[in-house]
Design a protein around this motif. Structure first.
Motif, PDB file in Angstrom:
ATOM      1  N   GLU B  52       5.211  -8.641 -16.868  1.00 37.34           N
ATOM      2  CA  GLU B  52       4.958 -10.082 -16.923  1.00 37.34           C
ATOM      3  C   GLU B  52       3.666 -10.428 -16.172  1.00 37.34           C
ATOM      4  OE1 GLU B  52       6.118 -12.745 -18.478  1.00 37.34           O
ATOM      5  OE2 GLU B  52       7.222 -11.227 -19.638  1.00 37.34           O
ATOM      6  N   ALA B  53       3.546  -9.855 -14.959  1.00 36.25           N
ATOM      7  CA  ALA B  53       2.380 -10.136 -14.123  1.00 36.25           C
ATOM      8  C   ALA B  53       1.109  -9.612 -14.791  1.00 36.25           C
ATOM      9  CB  ALA B  53       2.558  -9.493 -12.755  1.00 36.25           C
ATOM     10  N   PHE B  54       1.227  -8.415 -15.386  1.00 35.17           N
ATOM     11  CA  PHE B  54       0.087  -7.779 -16.040  1.00 35.17           C
ATOM     12  C   PHE B  54      -0.367  -8.619 -17.233  1.00 35.17           C
ATOM     13  CE2 PHE B  54      -1.443  -4.449 -19.092  1.00 35.17           C
ATOM     14  CZ  PHE B  54      -2.625  -4.201 -18.435  1.00 35.17           C
ATOM     15  N   SER B  62      -9.652 -11.951 -17.653  1.00 34.43           N
ATOM     16  CA  SER B  62     -10.319 -11.055 -16.710  1.00 34.43           C
ATOM     17  C   SER B  62      -9.994  -9.607 -17.048  1.00 34.43           C
ATOM     18  CB  SER B  62      -9.873 -11.386 -15.291  1.00 34.43           C
ATOM     19  OG  SER B  62     -10.313 -10.378 -14.421  1.00 34.43           O
ATOM     20  N   ARG B  63     -11.018  -8.753 -16.918  1.00 30.95           N
ATOM     21  CA  ARG B  63     -10.792  -7.324 -17.213  1.00 30.95           C
ATOM     22  C   ARG B  63     -11.149  -6.455 -16.001  1.00 30.95           C
ATOM     23  NH1 ARG B  63      -8.195  -9.300 -20.158  1.00 30.95           N
ATOM     24  NH2 ARG B  63      -8.295  -9.493 -22.419  1.00 30.95           N
ATOM     25  N   ASP B  64     -11.134  -7.095 -14.833  1.00 26.67           N
ATOM     26  CA  ASP B  64     -11.480  -6.352 -13.615  1.00 26.67           C
ATOM     27  C   ASP B  64     -10.278  -6.393 -12.674  1.00 26.67           C
ATOM     28  OD1 ASP B  64     -12.521  -5.244 -11.380  1.00 26.67           O
ATOM     29  OD2 ASP B  64     -13.943  -6.856 -10.942  1.00 26.67           O
ATOM     30  N   VAL B  65      -9.696  -5.221 -12.358  1.00 30.51           N
ATOM     31  CA  VAL B  65      -8.449  -5.214 -11.578  1.00 30.51           C
ATOM     32  C   VAL B  65      -8.654  -5.658 -10.130  1.00 30.51           C
ATOM     33  CG1 VAL B  65      -7.194  -3.527 -12.928  1.00 30.51           C
ATOM     34  CG2 VAL B  65      -8.706  -2.744 -11.109  1.00 30.51           C
ATOM     35  N   ASP B  66      -9.913  -5.673  -9.660  1.00 24.18           N
ATOM     36  CA  ASP B  66     -10.156  -6.160  -8.306  1.00 24.18           C
ATOM     37  C   ASP B  66     -10.242  -7.681  -8.275  1.00 24.18           C
ATOM     38  OD1 ASP B  66     -10.193  -3.690  -7.131  1.00 24.18           O
ATOM     39  OD2 ASP B  66     -12.294  -3.344  -7.676  1.00 24.18           O
ATOM     40  N   ASP B  67     -10.136  -8.284  -9.487  1.00 23.49           N
ATOM     41  CA  ASP B  67     -10.286  -9.731  -9.610  1.00 23.49           C
ATOM     42  C   ASP B  67      -9.062 -10.467  -9.050  1.00 23.49           C
ATOM     43  OD1 ASP B  67     -12.377 -11.386 -11.001  1.00 23.49           O
ATOM     44  OD2 ASP B  67     -10.530 -12.343 -11.728  1.00 23.49           O
ATOM     45  N   GLU B  68      -9.274 -11.744  -8.713  1.00 17.55           N
ATOM     46  CA  GLU B  68      -8.206 -12.587  -8.184  1.00 17.55           C
ATOM     47  C   GLU B  68      -7.012 -12.630  -9.138  1.00 17.55           C
ATOM     48  OE1 GLU B  68      -8.236 -13.961  -5.192  1.00 17.55           O
ATOM     49  OE2 GLU B  68      -6.241 -14.797  -5.554  1.00 17.55           O
ATOM     50  N   ALA B  69      -7.309 -12.616 -10.452  1.00 20.53           N
ATOM     51  CA  ALA B  69      -6.251 -12.746 -11.459  1.00 20.53           C
ATOM     52  C   ALA B  69      -5.211 -11.630 -11.345  1.00 20.53           C
ATOM     53  CB  ALA B  69      -6.877 -12.752 -12.848  1.00 20.53           C
ATOM     54  N   TYR B  70      -5.633 -10.473 -10.846  1.00 17.13           N
ATOM     55  CA  TYR B  70      -4.724  -9.326 -10.784  1.00 17.13           C
ATOM     56  C   TYR B  70      -4.016  -9.196  -9.439  1.00 17.13           C
ATOM     57  CZ  TYR B  70      -6.429  -7.721 -15.257  1.00 17.13           C
ATOM     58  OH  TYR B  70      -6.713  -7.627 -16.585  1.00 17.13           O
ATOM     59  N   LEU B 120      -8.343  -0.286 -27.466  1.00 18.31           N
ATOM     60  CA  LEU B 120      -7.847   0.961 -26.906  1.00 18.31           C
ATOM     61  C   LEU B 120      -8.580   1.301 -25.609  1.00 18.31           C
ATOM     62  CD1 LEU B 120      -5.815   3.036 -28.213  1.00 18.31           C
ATOM     63  CD2 LEU B 120      -7.821   4.458 -28.589  1.00 18.31           C
ATOM     64  N   VAL B 121      -9.912   1.207 -25.672  1.00 18.76           N
ATOM     65  CA  VAL B 121     -10.737   1.559 -24.512  1.00 18.76           C
ATOM     66  C   VAL B 121     -10.462   0.608 -23.358  1.00 18.76           C
ATOM     67  CG1 VAL B 121     -13.104   1.666 -23.658  1.00 18.76           C
ATOM     68  CG2 VAL B 121     -12.527   2.663 -25.885  1.00 18.76           C
ATOM     69  N   THR B 122     -10.404  -0.703 -23.662  1.00 20.32           N
ATOM     70  CA  THR B 122     -10.200  -1.686 -22.588  1.00 20.32           C
ATOM     71  C   THR B 122      -8.864  -1.478 -21.899  1.00 20.32           C
ATOM     72  OG1 THR B 122     -11.291  -3.186 -24.114  1.00 20.32           O
ATOM     73  CG2 THR B 122     -10.466  -4.124 -22.060  1.00 20.32           C
ATOM     74  N   VAL B 123      -7.793  -1.331 -22.705  1.00 20.43           N
ATOM     75  CA  VAL B 123      -6.462  -1.136 -22.106  1.00 20.43           C
ATOM     76  C   VAL B 123      -6.460   0.132 -21.259  1.00 20.43           C
ATOM     77  CG1 VAL B 123      -4.068  -0.584 -22.634  1.00 20.43           C
ATOM     78  CG2 VAL B 123      -5.238  -2.366 -23.902  1.00 20.43           C
ATOM     79  N   ASP B 128      -6.042   2.726 -16.142  1.00 24.05           N
ATOM     80  CA  ASP B 128      -6.542   3.785 -15.265  1.00 24.05           C
ATOM     81  C   ASP B 128      -6.814   3.211 -13.878  1.00 24.05           C
ATOM     82  OD1 ASP B 128      -6.356   5.703 -17.113  1.00 24.05           O
ATOM     83  OD2 ASP B 128      -8.494   5.759 -17.650  1.00 24.05           O
ATOM     84  N   ALA B 129      -7.462   2.049 -13.858  1.00 24.42           N
ATOM     85  CA  ALA B 129      -7.787   1.419 -12.577  1.00 24.42           C
ATOM     86  C   ALA B 129      -6.512   1.101 -11.806  1.00 24.42           C
ATOM     87  CB  ALA B 129      -8.588   0.150 -12.809  1.00 24.42           C
ATOM     88  N   LEU B 130      -5.499   0.582 -12.540  1.00 27.35           N
ATOM     89  CA  LEU B 130      -4.227   0.261 -11.873  1.00 27.35           C
ATOM     90  C   LEU B 130      -3.528   1.535 -11.392  1.00 27.35           C
ATOM     91  CD1 LEU B 130      -2.859  -2.610 -14.121  1.00 27.35           C
ATOM     92  CD2 LEU B 130      -3.742  -2.775 -11.794  1.00 27.35           C
ATOM     93  N   GLY B 131      -3.682   2.610 -12.173  1.00 24.59           N
ATOM     94  CA  GLY B 131      -3.095   3.891 -11.771  1.00 24.59           C
ATOM     95  C   GLY B 131      -3.698   4.369 -10.464  1.00 24.59           C
ATOM     96  N   LEU B 132      -5.017   4.241 -10.357  1.00 27.30           N
ATOM     97  CA  LEU B 132      -5.696   4.632  -9.115  1.00 27.30           C
ATOM     98  C   LEU B 132      -5.205   3.783  -7.952  1.00 27.30           C
ATOM     99  CD1 LEU B 132      -9.379   5.234 -10.201  1.00 27.30           C
ATOM    100  CD2 LEU B 132      -7.684   6.898  -9.450  1.00 27.30           C
TER     101      LEU B 132
END
Lengths: 135, 283
Positions: B52-54, B62-70, B120-123, B128-132
């Motif tokens: 849900e959060a994702f 936003s497509r940056d996991v360091d962003d406020e949205a995430y 595909l690439v974006t997801v 990957d970023a979230l995995g890290l």
């Protein structure tokens, strides 16, 4: 400047340090103390530092100086109630105070002086009382 | 099937439309390697929240996991990794939690003609970023556990015991480092003040190695105890430690050292005026 009081109990001088010592206080104390020992003919000096939390090398050297001075008047110096932090600091500063006697608290410090002073006056007493009878 | 809205590149629509099947597949994929150590209901709740959060974060564009949205996704992931780390799961098992969503999404994209390589690439990049991130949180949690254990060990292994009236002892066991020796030093000196004991014995029978720094600390402790008006004896030096000490050129000076704790206790008793005499019945 505050003068640190020097109390006389019998033939023992008691110095209880309750304030953060400045260098000039230390110098004044050394001066006062040697005068007092000379005047009263005290056999022992007890310095109570149980209320002292912070020391520097100057204060550390004061103990050694007082001990050496009072030895010249044939008085024994005992430093009592040193706190662990103070002891650690002095060791870190390389001041092991080899010629100063120490005790955990005032009571034990006085006991040490009594031990030394006691044997001394015993010898004196015997010399006064017994020897005339012998001769 | 895909809904284009603003900067949307079709991913949020894709995720939203197949949310149900995705979460189910995700739970399924994650549950397999965990082999029942986390209940399915719990997994469903955890991953459901995370999904849900994702989804909410992806929908902001936003497509940056360091962003406020995430922020919420990151918080949930940290919490999840922390729980896994504390429960003793391996890093792989923890990270699989995120990477199996990737697999689930790929499966959906495969069956969807409208979706292309760009999605595909974006997801893939996002996950990957979230995995890290998961892995970092996992490592951090493990480090916290190690720190806690080290602190507990420090407390546990340095008891000050009373051997006789006015005689304290610290039996040291294990490897001595500067940190532990310092704790011993402070504890012993504090106990001397509190109990008014005039003799302290540091027993190092259980110590396997002594280096220059540790020997220095032991010496300092003994000297500090003397400054406070107590006598400190070091006992139980092992033969090879004795050799090391001599080879290192460490001088113990006027500090008494005894071969065993018994000898040190006898020494302390004699110094405090207690005579130890065998009873008549003794042999």
């Amino acid at each position: 400047m505050e003068r640190i009081p020097i109390l006389k109990i019998g033939d023992v001088l008691l110095v209880s340090i309750q304030i953060d010592l400045q260098d000039r206080d230390v110098l004044a104390l050394q001066e006062d103390l040697s005068e007092q020992i000379c005047d009263t003919g005290a056999r022992g000096v007890v310095i109570d530092i149980s209320a002292v939390d912070i020391v520097d090398s100057f204060i550390g050297r004061m103990f050694a100086t007082i001990a050496s001075t009072s030895r010249l008047f044939d008085a024994t110096t005992v430093v009592v109630g040193m706190r662990p932090a103070v002891a650690i600091t002095l060791v870190e500063l390389g001041l092991t105070l080899g010629n100063v006697r120490t005790a955990l608290n005032l009571e034990k410090g006085l006991a040490i002086l009594r031990q030394i002073g006691g044997t001394r006056s015993d010898v004196l007493g015997r010399a006064d009382d017994d020897q005339p009878v012998d001769r | 099937m895909t809904v284009a809205a603003g900067r949307d590149d079709g991913i949020s629509g894709l995720l939203r439309s197949s949310a149900r099947s995705l979460t189910e597949r995700w739970v399924e994929l994650t549950a397999a390697p965990l082999r029942g150590r986390v209940s399915r209901a719990e997994l469903e709740r955890e991953l459901g929240e995370l999904f849900e959060a994702f989804l909410a974060a992806v929908e902001t564009g936003s497509r940056d996991v360091d962003d406020e949205a995430y922020a919420e996704v990151r918080a949930l992931l940290s919490e999840l990794s922390r729980r896994r780390a504390r429960a003793g799961f391996t890093p792989t098992e923890t990270a699989t939690g995120v990477f199996s969503l990737k697999r689930a999404v790929f499966e959906v994209i495969e069956g969807d003609e409208g979706a292309g390589i760009a999605e595909l690439v974006t997801v893939s990049q996002l996950l990957d970023a979230l995995g890290l991130w998961t892995f970092e949180a996992y490592a951090k949690a493990r480090e916290e556990v190690i720190d806690e254990q080290a602190a507990q060990l420090l407390e546990l292994t340095t008891p000050v015991v009373k051997l006789w009236d006015g005689v304290l002892a610290v039996p040291l066991v294990g490897t001595l480092d500067s940190g532990r020796t310092q704790v011993v030093m402070e504890k012993l000196l504090e106990s001397l003040v509190n109990t008014g004991a005039e003799h302290a014995i540091i027993d190092i029978t259980g110590v396997l190695a002594v280096d220059t720094q540790v020997a220095q600390y032991l010496l300092k402790t003994a000297t500090a105890a003397r400054l406070m008006g107590a006598e400190c004896t070091i006992s139980g030096i092992r033969p090879h430690i004795a050799q090391t000490i001599v080879e290192l050129g460490i001088e113990f000076g006027d500090i008494t050292t005894k071969a065993s704790l018994a000898d040190a206790l006898l020494h302390a008793l004699r110094r405090s005026g207690v005579d130890v005499v065998r009873g008549r019945t003794g042999r």
